[in-house]
Write an enzyme that holds these catalytic residues in place. Structure first.
Site, PDB file in Angstrom:
ATOM      1  N   ALA A  13     -15.836  53.943  60.965  1.00  0.00           N
ATOM      2  CA  ALA A  13     -14.839  53.481  59.995  1.00  0.00           C
ATOM      3  C   ALA A  13     -13.826  54.586  59.670  1.00  0.00           C
ATOM      4  O   ALA A  13     -13.961  55.727  60.109  1.00  0.00           O
ATOM      5  CB  ALA A  13     -15.543  53.012  58.733  1.00  0.00           C
ATOM      6  N   HIS A  14     -12.835  54.238  58.876  1.00  0.00           N
ATOM      7  CA  HIS A  14     -11.758  55.186  58.556  1.00  0.00           C
ATOM      8  C   HIS A  14     -12.266  56.384  57.755  1.00  0.00           C
ATOM      9  O   HIS A  14     -13.185  56.279  56.971  1.00  0.00           O
ATOM     10  CB  HIS A  14     -10.601  54.509  57.836  1.00  0.00           C
ATOM     11  CG  HIS A  14     -10.940  53.741  56.593  1.00  0.00           C
ATOM     12  ND1 HIS A  14      -9.990  53.110  55.852  1.00  0.00           N
ATOM     13  CD2 HIS A  14     -12.116  53.492  55.973  1.00  0.00           C
ATOM     14  CE1 HIS A  14     -10.566  52.519  54.824  1.00  0.00           C
ATOM     15  NE2 HIS A  14     -11.845  52.723  54.867  1.00  0.00           N
ATOM     16  N   ASN A  15     -11.631  57.524  58.023  1.00  0.00           N
ATOM     17  CA  ASN A  15     -11.881  58.763  57.272  1.00  0.00           C
ATOM     18  C   ASN A  15     -13.226  59.412  57.601  1.00  0.00           C
ATOM     19  O   ASN A  15     -13.594  60.399  56.960  1.00  0.00           O
ATOM     20  CB  ASN A  15     -11.801  58.530  55.751  1.00  0.00           C
ATOM     21  CG  ASN A  15     -10.657  57.634  55.332  1.00  0.00           C
ATOM     22  OD1 ASN A  15      -9.579  57.702  55.918  1.00  0.00           O
ATOM     23  ND2 ASN A  15     -10.878  56.768  54.365  1.00  0.00           N
TER      24      ASN A  15
END
Lengths: 348, 348, 348
Positions: C241-243
């Site tokens: 997922a993001h980050n």
């Protein structure tokens, strides 16, 4: 693009604490904030970074209480998380691509129709009977089968495949390599142990304002439609089986699967790697924890956890004891000994 | 296309109860049945709709007992689920596409061969040494690496990728964006903490009559072949690791994973999000419940549940007590108190 | 290509036991070894095949003790698993493709740059501002968005999609239909129950020597970068997922998911279908068993199991008792009866 605290506060209807002329050129995460960036604090887990960040501006909730002075200029808003969303939109729109027109080679059936200002990327394949609305963006390597319909402003990123007869509404986004409308998984067992394919004659209907992640699969219905209602947000690698219906504004995180013919209500929130078995009814506003699997109908407003899923609070109580089962087992062995001794004594 | 009850009953070898001249133009789900549609009832969960459906014809099992009169004309068959499969095939075949010929641009190596009546969609890429049988359908954006073989009547939907040397049998269907023959996940740990790739020199062999869903991945073997036997049916987003063998007529639901070098028997049924760890033997006719994970060899004919998977009946008994663990814990605390009191009294 | 035991032993710095002139033409799995093939034994589970294999040569660890005589010529090496990796590389390099040059049609922006000896397959789409290093291989149907950077010797297999601004290092492999840089899953809930998209303005950075399987998705960051560090190996159908940040030389098996903003350390090993929830820190050298889900920060060097994940040894002890919970429940009922009887007697 540079924006001043004054401009941002005006845009967000916020209140400035500090120098209103302070400029920022990019958003940043609070733990990575440098001079010239704007950060926000919404999750209390990140509060520790607030007192050390070098960001020039920070968005805070109006009711957030500072424990000590901080260096960034503060913009107070009702909801810092919504606020950052708006600021990001502002920065993003400045550099947005706005692709238009048709690239070549691409395949567009003369028996298809499209509205104004569409983008058709190279190697896109648009079959006969397809109807595209206005401002639709079809990236390279997208495949649209016969009679597919796509609403206004919808974006299909590179590699999306939409099988014949499926319908996607307006203002939707589908990320790369997702597959809409492949055959549902239906096979009738035969006497000789083989399986006979049950034709999947239905389609998929996706309403307006839906976002679908990458490599997600939504199968066509056996008969009728698999339906994704208005405003649903789905992450990557999700499986939606045939005949499923997902209610309005429901949010589903990555790698979750909804098995055939189940119906999920409105405004549910499903965490990652969750599951719902087939032929169930899940109510409105149900939350499902990550890795949890629903195996029975769920009424409205329940929070579910575990597999098979139980009400979250109940599951947690059971799991707390599971963690210490050896101690419980020993307590019981201990008791068995003591009781045996007591019985022995009493018999004497 | 309209079909009469008489035609359908004749086709299915069924018995009509009602007006044999009744016409239907489409199949429908029982809960959505309108006049002019044909429905079926197989799953007792849907019986409630039987007494209210407005469908014109309904397929029922011969031994099904009605609780009250219903409005649709009834066709009795041995197996209503198989019956609807046949009727759907009848309706579907009437509107089937039957694509043929080569579209342009497409890439077909002059060192490849193909049989009669193949369809090669635009932007398909067929490498040297590829052999296609008769009536093969290669949809747009399919990639076939060197020396791939595809049997008669097999359909590869848009975006399927088949790496070099892999073999797919006759009468198979592979849905969009599945990947056959990517490298197995093999790396040797090095003294410095890095990993060294182990070349995956084998291939994937898929026998006849196999169906594979969308975005499913089947890795090539390190040496030899990863094998999917005759008649296997696999859903979407499934992972089959290198060196695995899946036995004849086994059915695997979405998001399940089989880890490296495991062997699964014939006529197994695995539900969604299940898993098998590496280097195991799973017998024939094994069923695995959704989200369950097999961590030891499983003999023939077992029904498994949970993670680590246990025999389903045993797991259910344990889980029933897990649900009420706080009560058990309290019973034990209660006993501890009582026994302490008894001991105290006895000591006095 | 044929190789002698002498050549192989020389290449691996191994010791021969038997006829040094023995020739092999292919590697094979020990259970499938035929004359003319070379096998290896590393996993003791396969030792039973050692005494019956018909392979011509076998690689064994120097310290492995034979229980009886075997027919293949033996080559002793320090590490048979690393040894077979080297031999496979030798066989594989002999037949490797080494594709070069540009195929047509393909789309290469004149505002992109590339180094020497690159391969650009048909229907590849390379946007403006893209920079490719030397010896990069871009297979058919790959999409590279604006300003993507790809380092030397990296291979992107057919159907890989890389969104704008993402950076992939040198010596990487990305398998078919994986998606790098699609939008992270970020939406702010609105008062009316709808969700507002939070623009994902960051990118994905993949360092050198990383391998990524098929149909894996790595989302772009909301702000800043989602980072995959040097030497990471990821299998198929994984969600990042993001980050997120994945530390150096960490290995992640298929269908695992890492939720937003979590940080995973170096040299971790995650088994299949595992998960890490969002905003967590997982230390270095952590192992996570298959299907396990981490819901709290994990310190260095822990082995975790279950969901919610506990230390593996502790989880196993609890699970051993879970297996026999009905017996524990009965013991307690039994005790309750006995104690009641004792109490009754004492009262009399």
């Amino acid at each position: 693009m540079q924006l001043s605290a004054e401009t941002i506060a005006g845009y967000l209807n916020g209140t400035i604490e500090g120098d209103a002329s302070t400029l920022v050129s990019a958003p940043a995460r609070i733990e990575q904030g440098k001079p010239g960036t704007l950060c926000f604090l919404a999750n209390p887990k990140y509060e520790k970074y607030l007192y050390t960040t070098k960001a020039s501006i920070i968005l805070l909730n109006r009711d957030f209480e500072l424990k000590s002075k901080i260096t960034p200029v503060i913009i107070r808003v009702d909801n810092a998380y919504e606020g950052i969303a708006s600021v990001l939109t502002l920065f993003e729109s400045a550099k947005s691509e706005n692709k238009k027109g048709r690239e070549y080679p691409s395949t567009v059936s003369w028996k298809s129709k499209r509205g104004k200002n569409c983008y058709i990327g190279s190697y896109a394949y648009i079959s006969k009977g397809v109807r595209l609305g206005n401002n639709v963006k079809i990236y390279p390597h997208v495949y649209l089968g016969d009679n597919v319909e796509i609403g206004d402003n919808t974006i299909l990123f590179s590699g999306v495949k939409v099988y014949k007869g499926c319908i996607i509404g307006a203002n939707c986004i589908v990320h790369s390599n997702s597959v809409i409308g492949a055959d549902g998984f239906g096979f009738a067992p035969q006497a000789n142990g083989e399986y006979k394919k049950i034709p999947q004659t239905g389609n998929v209907v996706i309403e307006d304002n839906v976002e679908i992640g990458a490599c997600t699969t939504i199968d066509r219905s056996t008969m009728g439609s698999t339906i994704i209602r208005y405003g649903v947000k789905m992450d990557n690698l999700i499986q939606i089986a045939h005949n499923v219906e997902i209610g309005k504004n429901t949010v589903i995180a990555a790698q979750t699967g909804i098995a055939g013919s189940s119906k999920v209500g409105e405004n549910c929130v499903f965490a990652g790697q969750a599951g719902v078995i087939g032929h169930l009814n899940v109510g409105n506003r149900v939350t499902l924890a990550s890795k949890s699997g629903v195996s029975k109908d769920v009424p409205d407003d329940k929070a579910m956890l575990g597999f098979p899923a139980m009400e979250a609070s109940k599951y947690k109580r059971s799991f707390a004891i599971f963690r210490n089962l050896p101690e419980l087992r020993n307590d019981v062995y201990d008791l068995m000994k003591k009781v045996a001794e007591i019985e022995k004594k009493n018999d004497e």
